[in-house]
Design an enzyme around this catalytic site. Structure first.
Site: not given
Length: 417
Positions: A182, A223, A225, A258, A261, A285, A293, A295, A326
């Site tokens: 990524w 990955e 995003k 993810d 994302h 993730h 994103d 997290d 993640d």
């Protein structure tokens, strides 16, 4: 209510809680090392700003500053979470010492991760891995998609070094290593050329994956995003790019999703069966986005439960879905953040295992009235008792018991850093 009473309540729906508990105990979930030190790593200035669209907010006391502190914090988490744990490392967590002095990321070798291998062996852990394509002077700000050949070459060599390290981790620890590619490559404002960076990015990944590795042991992932801070207008590794690359290279990489994302109205739970229709294996993730994103620590919320249901329904426990956490929150106790998120994913997976097989039959029979009634009734079954029994079976604290250990560790260890 006792566990026996809860077990009997589920049995009325044809659900074997003992079997669910036993099955979940053997399912690996990767614990991300970067929650413990706010994604700082050990290979550059620990006070450097994060780049690549990443930002950690908060300054809660007790951030790990050394490999020893980070490992001690992970050990504390391992006492508090049930189930089978894998480690998940970024390349920036290489450990340097007098015997193995510092080298830049393009020159990293397996020996720089030997102490992590020793750590994992002593605890019976597998390990996943990630090249670190951010927070480095050679981000210009692009990496694998840079028009500067010298910059691009540096990062390609970094990716190839990480393939070799991933092979080492897999062979030493006896478990496949998921290696996730990524980058935060992109532009803050509207670009004049969208295709050029993507062509360079594709060619760079091609070169990285030309490095020799055993695909049964090393699982490179691509990955995607949507955007990040500083790359709001355009991301090179978009969802369409990442998925298309994985489709065209199924013999040497797998897609990674993810759930932070994507656009706010998209859900990864629906994408899991879509991808598994075509891919034998995918990676996830698991995080919690708030508007983007961000997290945040994973909660036992609706989408986490739906992700877990699709993992279970699609045969994800049979090696088809590689799961990792993640997220990174520096505004709260980091041990607690790790523990809450890990336990909540485990809760969601156990909850998914406690869904009766007859739900699919009801759908296939177009009996949507009965399906809705049963789905709603399942929500009020005594899940908490089954969860606490699972924790007991794994030798860790049940809910309502573990947080005191975190407070004690904060008083005795974290507050003195």
């Amino acid at each position: 209510m006792s566990y026996i009473e809860a077990k009997n309540a589920y049995a009325k729906y044809g659900i074997d809680t003992d079997a669910a508990i036993e099955k979940l105990k053997g399912v690996p979930l990767s614990l991300h090392c970067w929650q413990g030190d706010d994604v700082r790593g050990f290979d550059t200035d620990p006070n450097k700003p994060l780049t690549g669209g990443i930002q950690t907010t908060g300054n809660y006391a007790g951030r790990a500053r050394t490999p020893e502190e980070l490992m001690a914090d992970i050990d504390e988490v391992l006492k508090l979470v049930p189930g089978k744990v894998k480690m998940n490392l970024h390349a920036c967590y290489a450990i340097f010492d007098e015997e193995n002095p510092w080298v830049d990321r393009d020159k990293l070798e397996p020996k720089h991760f030997k102490k992590w291998v020793d750590f994992c062996k002593e605890r019976g852990l597998g390990c996943d891995f990630n090249p670190t394509f951010f927070s480095h002077p050679k981000c210009d700000p692009l990496t694998l998609s840079s028009p500067n050949e010298e910059t691009r070459r540096f990062w390609i060599e970094h990716g190839k070094a990480c393939i070799r390290i991933s092979q080492y981790l897999a062979e030493e620890l006896g478990e496949p290593c998921v290696m996730n590619i990524w980058t935060g490559d992109g532009f803050k404002d509207i670009p004049a050329d969208r295709m050029g960076p993507r062509e360079r990015y594709r060619n760079s990944i091609d070169e990285i994956l030309s490095e020799c590795y055993d695909f049964s042991k090393v699982k490179p992932c691509i990955e995607s995003k949507v955007f990040g801070i500083g790359v709001e207008a355009y991301t090179v590794g978009s969802a369409e790019f990442a998925l298309s690359y994985a489709v065209m290279n199924k013999d040497k990489c797998i897609p990674l999703m993810d759930n932070g994302h994507y656009h706010p109205t998209e859900v990864v739970s629906d994408k899991i069966p879509a991808l598994l229709t075509f891919f034998p294996e995918i990676a996830l993730h698991i995080t919690r986005p708030i508007r983007w994103d961000s997290d945040h620590v994973v909660l036992f919320d609706d989408e986490t439960k739906e992700i877990a249901k699709e993992i279970v329904r699609c045969g994800g426990f049979d090696g088809r879905v590689n799961m990792a956490l993640d997220y990174f929150d520096a505004s709260i106790n980091r041990i607690s953040a790790w523990t809450v998120g890990f336990r909540n994913v485990q809760k969601a997976l156990l909850f998914a295992l406690l869904q009766p097989a007859c739900l699919k039959e009801l759908q296939d029979e177009n009996n949507f009235t009965r399906l809705m009634v049963m789905q709603e009734e399942l929500k009020t079954l005594p899940f908490g008792e089954v969860w606490n029994e699972y924790c007991k079976a794994c030798g860790v604290f049940a809910d309502g018991e573990w947080f005191g250990e975190v407070e004690k560790y904060e008083r005795e260890v974290l507050s003195k850093r």
